[in-house]
Motif scaffolding. Structure first.
Motif, PDB file in Angstrom:
ATOM      1  N   VAL A 210       1.012  -1.214  -0.258  1.00 30.08           N
ATOM      2  CA  VAL A 210      -0.218  -0.200   0.575  1.00 30.08           C
ATOM      3  C   VAL A 210       0.955   0.945  -0.442  1.00 30.08           C
ATOM      4  CG1 VAL A 210      -1.744  -0.902   1.026  1.00 30.08           C
ATOM      5  CG2 VAL A 210      -0.166   0.547   2.705  1.00 30.08           C
ATOM      6  N   GLY A 211      -0.133   2.217  -0.712  1.00 23.43           N
ATOM      7  CA  GLY A 211       0.729   3.955  -0.117  1.00 23.43           C
ATOM      8  C   GLY A 211       0.562   4.034   0.781  1.00 23.43           C
ATOM      9  N   ILE A 212       2.143   4.963   1.382  1.00 23.73           N
ATOM     10  CA  ILE A 212       1.699   5.478   2.607  1.00 23.73           C
ATOM     11  C   ILE A 212       2.149   7.436   3.004  1.00 23.73           C
ATOM     12  CG2 ILE A 212       2.435   5.377   4.732  1.00 23.73           C
ATOM     13  CD1 ILE A 212       3.537   2.447   4.990  1.00 23.73           C
ATOM     14  N   ARG A 213       1.002   7.673   3.264  1.00 24.44           N
ATOM     15  CA  ARG A 213       2.160   9.566   4.060  1.00 24.44           C
ATOM     16  C   ARG A 213       1.560   9.599   5.003  1.00 24.44           C
ATOM     17  NH1 ARG A 213       1.279  13.776  -0.033  1.00 24.44           N
ATOM     18  NH2 ARG A 213       0.691  16.058   0.802  1.00 24.44           N
ATOM     19  N   ARG A 214       2.303  10.066   5.031  1.00 26.58           N
ATOM     20  CA  ARG A 214       2.385  11.054   6.879  1.00 26.58           C
ATOM     21  C   ARG A 214       2.265  11.962   6.482  1.00 26.58           C
ATOM     22  NH1 ARG A 214       6.412   6.732   7.914  1.00 26.58           N
ATOM     23  NH2 ARG A 214       5.630   5.162   8.297  1.00 26.58           N
ATOM     24  N   GLU A 215       1.705  13.622   7.521  1.00 35.06           N
ATOM     25  CA  GLU A 215       1.630  14.263   7.867  1.00 35.06           C
ATOM     26  C   GLU A 215       1.560  15.072   9.162  1.00 35.06           C
ATOM     27  OE1 GLU A 215      -1.210  15.528   3.679  1.00 35.06           O
ATOM     28  OE2 GLU A 215      -2.017  15.180   5.514  1.00 35.06           O
ATOM     29  N   ARG A 216       2.452  16.369   9.084  1.00 37.75           N
ATOM     30  CA  ARG A 216       2.395  16.744  10.688  1.00 37.75           C
ATOM     31  C   ARG A 216       1.089  17.954  10.560  1.00 37.75           C
ATOM     32  NH1 ARG A 216       7.251  17.280  10.844  1.00 37.75           N
ATOM     33  NH2 ARG A 216       8.110  16.032  11.546  1.00 37.75           N
ATOM     34  N   ILE A 217       0.621  17.611  11.651  1.00 36.08           N
ATOM     35  CA  ILE A 217      -0.585  18.792  12.286  1.00 36.08           C
ATOM     36  C   ILE A 217      -0.119  19.696  12.667  1.00 36.08           C
ATOM     37  CG2 ILE A 217      -2.820  18.795  11.916  1.00 36.08           C
ATOM     38  CD1 ILE A 217      -3.408  16.837  10.265  1.00 36.08           C
ATOM     39  N   THR A 218      -0.591  20.212  12.936  1.00 36.02           N
ATOM     40  CA  THR A 218      -0.071  21.388  14.059  1.00 36.02           C
ATOM     41  C   THR A 218      -1.615  22.307  14.622  1.00 36.02           C
ATOM     42  OG1 THR A 218       2.019  21.813  13.351  1.00 36.02           O
ATOM     43  CG2 THR A 218       1.055  23.263  15.504  1.00 36.02           C
ATOM     44  N   VAL A 219      -1.769  22.166  15.816  1.00 40.64           N
ATOM     45  CA  VAL A 219      -3.244  22.587  16.099  1.00 40.64           C
ATOM     46  C   VAL A 219      -2.732  24.183  16.912  1.00 40.64           C
ATOM     47  CG1 VAL A 219      -6.036  22.404  17.436  1.00 40.64           C
ATOM     48  CG2 VAL A 219      -4.745  20.984  15.470  1.00 40.64           C
ATOM     49  N   GLU A 322       1.852  20.552   8.093  1.00 39.70           N
ATOM     50  CA  GLU A 322       3.853  19.814   6.820  1.00 39.70           C
ATOM     51  C   GLU A 322       3.342  18.689   6.789  1.00 39.70           C
ATOM     52  OE1 GLU A 322       8.181  20.125   8.255  1.00 39.70           O
ATOM     53  OE2 GLU A 322       6.811  20.308   9.874  1.00 39.70           O
ATOM     54  N   PRO A 323       3.533  18.238   5.149  1.00 40.05           N
ATOM     55  CA  PRO A 323       4.006  16.731   5.037  1.00 40.05           C
ATOM     56  C   PRO A 323       5.002  16.372   5.311  1.00 40.05           C
ATOM     57  CG  PRO A 323       4.352  18.745   3.115  1.00 40.05           C
ATOM     58  CD  PRO A 323       3.881  19.198   4.177  1.00 40.05           C
ATOM     59  N   ILE A 324       5.053  14.890   5.416  1.00 43.54           N
ATOM     60  CA  ILE A 324       6.658  13.924   6.189  1.00 43.54           C
ATOM     61  C   ILE A 324       7.413  12.959   5.111  1.00 43.54           C
ATOM     62  CG2 ILE A 324       7.233  13.216   7.996  1.00 43.54           C
ATOM     63  CD1 ILE A 324       5.381  13.960  10.103  1.00 43.54           C
ATOM     64  N   SER A 325       5.937  12.837   4.904  1.00 43.13           N
ATOM     65  CA  SER A 325       6.562  11.637   3.745  1.00 43.13           C
ATOM     66  C   SER A 325       5.485  11.112   2.473  1.00 43.13           C
ATOM     67  CB  SER A 325       7.092  11.136   4.368  1.00 43.13           C
ATOM     68  OG  SER A 325       6.602   9.678   4.822  1.00 43.13           O
ATOM     69  N   HIS A 326       5.585  11.142   1.312  1.00 40.77           N
ATOM     70  CA  HIS A 326       4.642  10.325   0.883  1.00 40.77           C
ATOM     71  C   HIS A 326       5.079   9.190   0.018  1.00 40.77           C
ATOM     72  CE1 HIS A 326       0.635  10.469  -1.383  1.00 40.77           C
ATOM     73  NE2 HIS A 326       1.139   9.415  -1.962  1.00 40.77           N
ATOM     74  N   VAL A 327       4.342   7.811  -0.324  1.00 42.16           N
ATOM     75  CA  VAL A 327       5.015   6.618  -1.015  1.00 42.16           C
ATOM     76  C   VAL A 327       4.051   6.445  -1.214  1.00 42.16           C
ATOM     77  CG1 VAL A 327       6.424   4.112  -0.926  1.00 42.16           C
ATOM     78  CG2 VAL A 327       7.387   6.356   0.881  1.00 42.16           C
ATOM     79  N   ALA A 328       3.725   6.039  -2.421  1.00 45.76           N
ATOM     80  CA  ALA A 328       2.967   5.957  -3.291  1.00 45.76           C
ATOM     81  C   ALA A 328       3.051   4.045  -3.451  1.00 45.76           C
ATOM     82  CB  ALA A 328       3.422   6.085  -5.329  1.00 45.76           C
ATOM     83  N   PRO A 329       1.648   3.461  -3.912  1.00 51.88           N
ATOM     84  CA  PRO A 329       1.824   2.276  -3.348  1.00 51.88           C
ATOM     85  C   PRO A 329       2.641   1.668  -4.983  1.00 51.88           C
ATOM     86  CG  PRO A 329      -0.448   3.054  -4.584  1.00 51.88           C
ATOM     87  CD  PRO A 329       0.841   3.989  -3.742  1.00 51.88           C
TER      88      PRO A 329
END
Length: 414
Positions: A210-219, A322-329
């Motif tokens: 699977v593809g995996i995307r990680r994002e850092r969200i600051t509230v 802020e995007p951290i990483s994104h890897v396609a399937p």
């Protein structure tokens, strides 16, 4: 091809016990405990008759020369680092089984046409630098200067970390394999799910990762006294974070019946000031989204924030992403999948096609060569947890299928 199942199991148990004693089964990358495991592994590689060494990225290789030096090598292996408290068989099964295959070939005097390379990739699991699959990224030429500058909380940079494990960060480009540099990569791994166990099938053939995307969200809200600040006047960042978590859960749950369902997790939350008597002024969350549907993975976070922004603004909260990483399937090669299926059939082992919901080094290796993955069941589907467990027979089945797959690829590939 016969393999020594007792030796395979003994090695699995020995390496798994190289762990932080207060937190089994933990052997985090870039730590003295990891180096202890690596030293043991390298000795096992050498004892098995393999040409052994580290590349510039800190990947450990054992090489069994083939009869035809003009042929590209076949690569098998996985990783030996772990998540906290959860790596008894995750990763190390693939490394130890690959070692067993190579050693058994040598002991039988059976020489492949292709050179066989056994690899322990550096830091497949997410590291304290905020990056996973570090060694395989380097092999694919995807480890950048920006990556090397990443720092963990104690100030060590990834560049320093690679040097710490024996790599040569100034020569990192030399670890890259050309797109046609390897004939095939095959990895044996525990399923980390319940499909094979529930259906009583001993071998899984992975169709795609699977593809995996990680994002850092600051509230961001406002820190205030928890007793003196009336509820209507608060800007509580953790309340906003809770709404994000709930909405992500509901949205992902709604995809459960899709052909390619999506999973979403807020697995890390940091709250400031993080005190019992203070209204949280800031919450930093890490959102991870996984699916074989690339468009859904890419759009999930943005859609979530778009729809929730009015609610958060009504709570006097600001939000930044802020995007951290994104890897396609990543698809597994049809030819390798067939070799695995034929290998298992020749051994009388039933198989099932299934996707991998976990990320693997193969995602990056696939940029340079065709890949395939073999799954074996794990108890109750548990992984990344102390309860992670397999049996000697399951390990042996996987190693036998890996060995027979290698033989078939060696005969069929140019």
């Amino acid at each position: 091809m016969a393999i020594d199942q007792d030796r395979l199991w003994q090695r699995l148990e020995t390496l798994s016990r190289i762990t932080d004693p207060e937190r089994p089964w933990t052997r985090r990358s870039f730590t003295p405990r990891f180096l202890e495991g690596r030293e043991w592994l390298a000795a096992q590689f050498r004892g098995a008759g393999l040409e052994t060494g580290l590349d510039a990225a800190g990947n450990l290789f054992g090489r069994l020369p083939g009869a035809d030096p003009a042929l590209k090598p076949i690569l098998i292996g996985s990783h030996s680092d772990t998540v906290p408290s959860g790596g008894r068989y995750d990763g190390i099964l693939g490394v130890i089984a690959a070692l067993e295959v190579a050693q058994s070939l040598g002991e039988r005097g059976e020489r492949l046409r292709h050179t066989l390379e056994v690899v322990d990739f550096l830091a497949e699991e997410p590291s304290e630098f905020g990056l996973s699959c570090i060694g395989s990224r380097a092999l694919a030429g995807a480890l950048s200067e920006q990556h090397l500058a990443l720092a963990r909380p104690d100030g060590m940079t990834l560049r320093d970390g690679i040097a710490f494990v024996g790599g040569r960060p100034d020569e990192i480009a030399s670890a890259r394999r050309p797109a046609d540099g390897v004939a095939a990569y095959v990895e044996l791994h525990i399923e980390q799910g319940r499909v094979l166990e529930n259906e009583r099938i001993p071998i899984g053939i992975v169709t795609d990762i699977v593809g995996i995307r990680r994002e850092r969200i600051t509230v961001t809200g406002r820190a205030d006294h928890a007793g003196a600040t009336p509820m209507p006047l608060r800007a509580d960042a953790l309340v906003g974070a809770a709404k994000l978590v709930e909405a992500a859960h509901e949205r992902a749950l709604a995809t459960a019946r899709d052909e390619q369902p999506l999973v979403a997790t807020f697995g890390r939350i940091e709250v400031s000031p993080n005190a019992a008597n203070a209204v949280p002024g800031e919450a930093v969350l890490t959102l991870e989204v996984r699916s074989g549907n690339e468009a859904a993975v890419a759009a999930f976070g943005a859609g979530l924030l778009r729809d929730l922004r009015p609610t958060l603004e009504a709570l006097r909260l600001a939000i930044a992403v802020e995007p951290i990483s994104h890897v396609a399937p990543t698809a597994c090669a049809a030819g390798i999948r067939k070799a695995i299926a034929d290998a298992a059939a020749s051994l009388g082992l039933a198989t099932r096609n299934l996707p991998s919901g976990a990320g693997h080094d193969g995602v990056f290796v696939a940029r340079t060569e065709p890949i395939g993955m073999i799954f074996v069941p794990c108890l109750d589907g548990r992984s990344h947890a102390p309860e992670e467990s397999i049996t000697p027979g399951q390990a042996g089945d996987g190693a036998r299928v890996l060995a027979e797959t290698v033989r078939r690829l060696d005969a069929g590939l140019g």
